[in-house]
Design a protein around this motif. Sequence first.
Motif, short mmCIF file in Angstrom:
data_model
loop_
_atom_site.label_atom_id
_atom_site.label_comp_id
_atom_site.label_asym_id
_atom_site.label_seq_id
_atom_site.Cartn_x
_atom_site.Cartn_y
_atom_site.Cartn_z
N ALA A 1 1.91 1.59 -9.65
CA ALA A 1 2.38 1.22 -8.32
C ALA A 1 3.61 0.34 -8.41
O ALA A 1 4.59 0.51 -7.66
N ASN A 2 3.60 -0.60 -9.35
CA ASN A 2 4.76 -1.47 -9.52
C ASN A 2 5.98 -0.68 -9.98
O ASN A 2 7.11 -0.99 -9.60
N ALA A 3 5.75 0.36 -10.79
CA ALA A 3 6.86 1.18 -11.28
C ALA A 3 7.57 1.89 -10.14
O ALA A 3 8.80 2.06 -10.17
N VAL A 4 6.82 2.31 -9.12
CA VAL A 4 7.44 2.94 -7.95
C VAL A 4 8.38 1.95 -7.26
O VAL A 4 9.53 2.27 -6.94
N LEU A 5 7.89 0.74 -7.05
CA LEU A 5 8.69 -0.29 -6.39
C LEU A 5 9.90 -0.65 -7.24
O LEU A 5 11.01 -0.81 -6.71
N ALA A 6 9.72 -0.74 -8.54
CA ALA A 6 10.83 -1.08 -9.43
C ALA A 6 11.88 0.03 -9.47
O ALA A 6 13.09 -0.25 -9.57
N VAL B 1 -8.21 2.87 -4.62
CA VAL B 1 -7.10 3.76 -5.01
C VAL B 1 -6.30 3.14 -6.14
O VAL B 1 -5.94 3.81 -7.11
N LEU B 2 -6.05 1.83 -6.03
CA LEU B 2 -5.27 1.14 -7.06
C LEU B 2 -5.98 1.17 -8.41
O LEU B 2 -5.34 1.23 -9.46
N GLU B 3 -7.29 1.15 -8.38
CA GLU B 3 -8.07 1.25 -9.61
C GLU B 3 -7.84 2.61 -10.29
O GLU B 3 -7.83 2.71 -11.51
N LYS C 1 0.81 -1.22 0.00
CA LYS C 1 0.00 0.00 0.00
C LYS C 1 0.85 1.27 0.00
O LYS C 1 0.38 2.32 -0.43
N LEU C 2 2.09 1.17 0.46
CA LEU C 2 2.97 2.34 0.40
C LEU C 2 3.30 2.72 -1.03
O LEU C 2 3.13 3.90 -1.40
N PRO C 3 3.79 1.81 -1.88
CA PRO C 3 3.99 2.20 -3.30
C PRO C 3 2.72 2.68 -3.98
O PRO C 3 2.78 3.56 -4.85
N VAL C 4 1.56 2.13 -3.59
CA VAL C 4 0.30 2.61 -4.17
C VAL C 4 0.09 4.08 -3.81
O VAL C 4 -0.29 4.90 -4.67
N ALA C 5 0.34 4.44 -2.56
CA ALA C 5 0.18 5.84 -2.12
C ALA C 5 1.14 6.75 -2.87
O ALA C 5 0.76 7.88 -3.26
N ILE C 6 2.37 6.31 -3.07
CA ILE C 6 3.34 7.13 -3.80
C ILE C 6 2.91 7.30 -5.24
O ILE C 6 2.99 8.42 -5.80
N GLU D 1 -7.65 6.06 4.58
CA GLU D 1 -8.13 4.76 5.06
C GLU D 1 -7.18 3.63 4.66
O GLU D 1 -6.95 2.69 5.42
N MET D 2 -6.61 3.74 3.48
CA MET D 2 -5.69 2.71 2.98
C MET D 2 -4.45 2.59 3.86
O MET D 2 -4.01 1.46 4.17
N ILE D 3 -3.89 3.72 4.26
CA ILE D 3 -2.65 3.69 5.03
C ILE D 3 -2.89 3.65 6.53
O ILE D 3 -2.32 2.82 7.25
N THR D 4 -3.73 4.54 7.04
CA THR D 4 -3.86 4.64 8.49
C THR D 4 -4.68 3.52 9.10
O THR D 4 -4.45 3.11 10.24
#
Length: 270
Positions: free
Chosen positions: A130-135, A121-123, A44-49, A108-111
């Motif tokens: 989101a994967n690009a942030v992690l990569a 949010v991912l939608e 959920k952290l990369p999703v937020a970013i 709500e996603m993070i806290t």
Amino acid sequence: MGIADQLRGVDGRGEFGVWLGRLDGKAVLRHHAERTHYAASTMKLPVAIAMMRLVEAGELALDQAVTVHNDFASAAGGRFGVNPAEDEAPATWTHVGEEVSLGWLATEMITRSSNLATDLVLEQTGVDAANAVLAEYGSGASVIRRGIDDAGAQAAGISNLMSPADLAAVLVAVGNDTTTAGSYVRDLLAGNTWNGEIPALLPSGTRVEHKNGWDRRIRHDGGIVRPADAPPFVLVVCTTSELPDPEAQQLIAGIAFEAWTHRHDLEAIR
């Protein structure tokens, strides 16, 4: 008890990974830090970013309306829904069929670690963003490939993976981000209400910007700890084990406390 002693105490009972270091990204302690685990809610952290990058680009807005629903495209084809029985954050569910803001969903996603809010949010961001942030920050071994509770994708072997080192790299990036987006994400992490791991044994009032995750056999936590009297440090502990859940939480809390006791000279932990 030292971190090495704590890890020896659970040897043979599962897989345990630790990354500990400063915001310069240099580790002072690594223990199987490159080994991936099922990501659980740490994704959920990369999703937020990813969301904040799109906000900054003008493609999304925190105040935009999103209709709360529970029907999503599966990474394996077809559709899926979040299992409400496994979502420990009820607030999003009370708004099904209604409009809420994207920013409220991110909170709500993070806290609260809401699974339904996460998939909403991912939608908006898309899995690839989101994967690009992690990569970008990680080694390439950690991936985001699907939403939470995408059972069809899980059955097809499409999973979300996270290593302690890669989660630490994302946290280091967030910790050094001087933009408004960076501040926004850090404040979300500091508002986490699930504090049974890294913050549990630290002095009350200590700011910990962290995101944890849990599932069957899974307990993870990764965060930036900001002592008032020492430089911040980053700690990630991932566990995939047969430990009873309270014991896994206690292990992470104990490792965090040991790091805290060395906060003035973190390198002494080596």
